[in-house]
Design a protein around this motif. Structure first.
Motif, PDB file in Angstrom:
ATOM      1  N   GLU A 140       0.871  -1.100  -0.013  1.00  0.00           N
ATOM      2  CA  GLU A 140       0.009  -0.089   0.175  1.00  0.00           C
ATOM      3  C   GLU A 140       0.757   1.234  -0.265  1.00  0.00           C
ATOM      4  O   GLU A 140       0.542   2.166  -0.786  1.00  0.00           O
ATOM      5  N   ASN A 370      -7.589   9.455   2.817  1.00  0.00           N
ATOM      6  CA  ASN A 370      -7.107   8.246   2.992  1.00  0.00           C
ATOM      7  C   ASN A 370      -6.874   7.268   2.032  1.00  0.00           C
ATOM      8  O   ASN A 370      -7.837   7.218   1.161  1.00  0.00           O
ATOM      9  N   ARG A 372      -7.186   4.384   1.775  1.00  0.00           N
ATOM     10  CA  ARG A 372      -7.763   3.169   1.523  1.00  0.00           C
ATOM     11  C   ARG A 372      -9.394   3.711   1.255  1.00  0.00           C
ATOM     12  O   ARG A 372     -10.087   2.771   1.379  1.00  0.00           O
ATOM     13  N   ASP A 373      -9.598   4.964   1.359  1.00  0.00           N
ATOM     14  CA  ASP A 373     -10.866   5.336   0.927  1.00  0.00           C
ATOM     15  C   ASP A 373     -11.250   4.964  -0.400  1.00  0.00           C
ATOM     16  O   ASP A 373     -10.618   4.945  -1.236  1.00  0.00           O
ATOM     17  N   ALA A 374     -12.450   4.528  -0.479  1.00  0.00           N
ATOM     18  CA  ALA A 374     -12.932   4.163  -1.916  1.00  0.00           C
ATOM     19  C   ALA A 374     -12.978   5.485  -2.886  1.00  0.00           C
ATOM     20  O   ALA A 374     -13.392   6.309  -2.619  1.00  0.00           O
ATOM     21  N   GLY A 375     -12.268   5.037  -3.965  1.00  0.00           N
ATOM     22  CA  GLY A 375     -12.286   6.074  -5.017  1.00  0.00           C
ATOM     23  C   GLY A 375     -11.071   7.123  -4.835  1.00  0.00           C
ATOM     24  O   GLY A 375     -11.119   8.019  -5.576  1.00  0.00           O
ATOM     25  N   PHE A 376     -10.503   6.952  -3.826  1.00  0.00           N
ATOM     26  CA  PHE A 376      -9.177   7.930  -3.490  1.00  0.00           C
ATOM     27  C   PHE A 376      -8.168   7.978  -4.820  1.00  0.00           C
ATOM     28  O   PHE A 376      -7.749   7.013  -5.299  1.00  0.00           O
ATOM     29  N   ASP A 377      -8.067   9.091  -5.179  1.00  0.00           N
ATOM     30  CA  ASP A 377      -7.259   9.479  -6.256  1.00  0.00           C
ATOM     31  C   ASP A 377      -6.147  10.272  -5.868  1.00  0.00           C
ATOM     32  O   ASP A 377      -6.445  11.818  -5.590  1.00  0.00           O
TER      33      ASP A 377
END
Length: 463
Positions: A140, A370, A372-377
């Motif tokens: 990660e 974060n 790990r957030d969904a959709g983080f770019d």
């Protein structure tokens, strides 16, 4: 030699923002350019004659032939910088220093919140102890480094921190393998107490630089802030690193209780055979205020370094990343930086995936996102985050609403550590709590750079 066109110009001296006499010499500072210089009384008098009414060729004619060429060259240089302006146009003869692009210079990663010590002034003390299963994996972390690549400087640095990063040595070394291939210079910051021969061998193979936090040359000084018995364990780790020929750096958090031992610290570093030794100021972040440990004023740190180098110039070979050298390099370069770089040239990846602008702004209100957030770019966050926009605005020394924009020293101190300022005052853009001390230290440093340029060797700054 003086440009022919400049020789016929009416050049006017831009009045310096600060003029300070130092013995027979004068320190002149121009905050907007930014530029400073130390001159003798004779050249200061010559500059005063540049009033926009007398042509430069006429002024040069009043100087002895032996000095005329050097003064002509200096006039050309000062006109290029903007210290001298064309009186007929009242503009710079040439373009003055302009801000340069600001790619990411440093990424700091807190690999873990686990630590085997509880140092009294730890910036991270409130977060220590999180279970290991909540921490990011090496994969990660590597993905974040890959995502940041388009925004990196040509020679970015990576600081691997904790907690105690050697408590997850396998993860650390896996991240280092990728970072080395990607062109990062790397620094591992450890308390040194859990260094093993196996880690030292692997660190040597990967050509890692390992910084060991050691706050004194004796157990009495060090253990007072790091805990009883920690000095002996850290020293054992240092000796293991040196024995295995790992590039080893000692790092002292300088405070009122150890500033008097600076020369002893460097003598200790020489005796132990380390590659570098550095000292950095204690910041009033995390556990610092509650610890009762008092920061050492910056100007006292400068004075202590001067006393040390006057007696032991051989210690210079260990310096370059300490606060004295960093201040000296900042003064020598005199570049027009717009901020300390937080959230612009720096970012922090915390062990749980949270991204913050820098090491000293790891608080909830400065959370960028974060990974790990969904959709983080990352690209979108770095370019469009409202938090980063606010931080970049609040830490800029050129935003007129910020107090520092009106100070002639702003391009050298950059407002100090804004994370510390926020911790003390609740505001990013407030003047630093030690503003006067910083100005005093930097003006003294300008004199020292002029008198002892050999003391400033200018290595890359690290966390």
């Amino acid at each position: 030699m003086l440009n022919r066109r400049d020789g016929d110009r009416l050049l006017r001296l831009v009045p310096p923002d600060r003029t300070e006499r130092r013995g027979g010499n004068w320190l002149l500072i121009w905050g907007d350019l930014p530029h400073w210089m130390v001159v003798d009384g004779e050249f200061r008098a010559f500059l005063a004659k540049c009033d926009g009414k007398t042509r430069t060729s006429e002024l040069l004619a009043t100087i002895g032939a032996a000095d005329r060429s050097a003064v002509a060259d200096e006039i050309t240089r000062l006109a290029r910088i903007g210290v001298l302006v064309d009186a007929e146009r009242d503009t710079f003869v040439a373009t003055a220093n302009r801000p340069t692009p600001t790619p990411i210079e440093n990424i700091s990663v807190n690999l873990t919140r686990r630590c085997n010590l509880r140092c009294s002034f730890c910036y991270y003390i409130d977060d220590l102890g999180e279970p290991a299963d909540a921490e990011l994996s090496a994969g990660e972390i590597v993905e974040l480094l890959k995502a940041a690549r388009p925004f990196l400087a040509k020679k970015p640095s990576l600081a691997l921190l904790g907690g105690e990063p050697l408590l997850c040595a396998d993860k650390l070394l896996e991240v280092c393998r990728y970072a080395a291939r990607a062109g990062f210079s790397m620094l591992i910051s450890t308390n040194g107490t859990v260094v093993t021969p196996e880690f030292a061998r692997r660190a040597r193979r990967q050509r890692l630089q390992v910084q060991v936090s050691l706050d004194g040359h004796t157990a009495k000084v060090h253990d007072a802030v790091r805990g009883k018995g920690s000095f002996a364990r850290s020293l054992a780790g240092i000796r293991t690193l040196v024995e295995h020929k790992v590039h080893t750096i000692l790092s002292m958090v300088c405070h009122a209780g150890n500033i008097a031992h600076l020369a002893d610290y460097y003598a200790f570093a020489v005796a132990e055979g380390v590659n570098e030794a550095r000292f950095i100021p204690l910041k009033r972040i995390g556990g610092a205020d509650a610890s009762g440990v008092q920061p050492a004023p910056l100007h006292e740190m400068v004075a202590a370094t001067v006393r040390m180098l006057e007696q032991h110039p051989e210690y210079i070979r260990l310096m370059g990343r300490d606060c004295f050298s960093i201040m000296g390099t900042t003064c020598r370069l005199a570049s027009r930086r717009v901020s300390c770089g937080t959230g612009l040239q720096t970012l922090l990846l915390d062990s749980d995936g949270e991204i913050y602008p820098c090491l000293n702004t790891n608080r909830g209100e400065f959370r960028v996102g974060n990974i790990r957030d969904a959709g983080f770019d990352f690209a979108s966050a770095w370019q469009n985050s409202p938090v980063l926009r606010k931080v970049r605005q609040g830490t800029s020394v050129e935003v007129v609403e910020n107090a520092c924009s009106r100070c002639h020293m702003r391009h050298w101190c950059l407002g100090g550590c804004h994370g510390e300022t926020h911790a003390v005052t609740g505001e990013l853009s407030a003047p630093a709590h030690n503003c006067a001390d910083q100005r005093r230290a930097l003006t003294e440093m300008m004199r020292l750079v002029s008198e002892h340029p050999e003391w400033i060797i200018g290595l890359q700054a690290v966390c």
